[in-house]
Design a protein around this motif. Sequence first.
Motif, PDB file in Angstrom:
ATOM      1  N   ARG A 139       0.978   1.595   2.021  1.00  0.00           N
ATOM      2  CA  ARG A 139       0.212   3.161   1.594  1.00  0.00           C
ATOM      3  C   ARG A 139      -1.007   3.312   2.332  1.00  0.00           C
ATOM      4  N   ILE A 177      -6.047   6.275  -2.221  1.00  0.00           N
ATOM      5  CA  ILE A 177      -5.221   5.018  -1.829  1.00  0.00           C
ATOM      6  C   ILE A 177      -6.469   4.025  -1.484  1.00  0.00           C
ATOM      7  N   LEU A 188       0.773   1.569  -8.093  1.00  0.00           N
ATOM      8  CA  LEU A 188       0.438   0.936  -6.759  1.00  0.00           C
ATOM      9  C   LEU A 188      -0.106  -0.625  -7.186  1.00  0.00           C
TER      10      LEU A 188
END
Length: 149
Positions: free
Chosen positions: A108, A79, A100
């Motif tokens: 996230r 992430i 994403l």
Amino acid sequence: MTERTMWVDADACPNVIKDVLFKASTRTKIPLTLIANQYLRTPSIRWITAVQVDQGFDEADNELVRRANAGDIVITSDIPLADELIDKGVRVLTPRGEVLEKENIKSRLNIRDFMDTMRSSGVQTGGPPPMSTSEKQAFSNALDKWIHS
């Protein structure tokens, strides 16, 4: 238009997803580069390569940030790495098929930080569940959408 490239944060990428990427690259001739801290075997196809970086924290991540350009796609579950890449205009896709992007990366990051805090305090959070067929299909669909964009 500059040539787009597919990049893989390959140390933790499931083999089933690497196989999908090998097939997609072979079919489309879009360059595919896997970056890892270890040696990786790839098909003997000139536009599919693997780069082995030095052992060390974030070596592969730093190489991905250095090499990936706006319009490219990076496959990663990391992430914080995804956040850095999104800032560069790179498309980010998890091996489970989640795209994403600016709209969801901060939430996230918050979840990741919360889980890190839980683990640091001794809570056993367990690992991710095995990859499902629907997640592999979601990945393939999202990759195909990027290929044809």
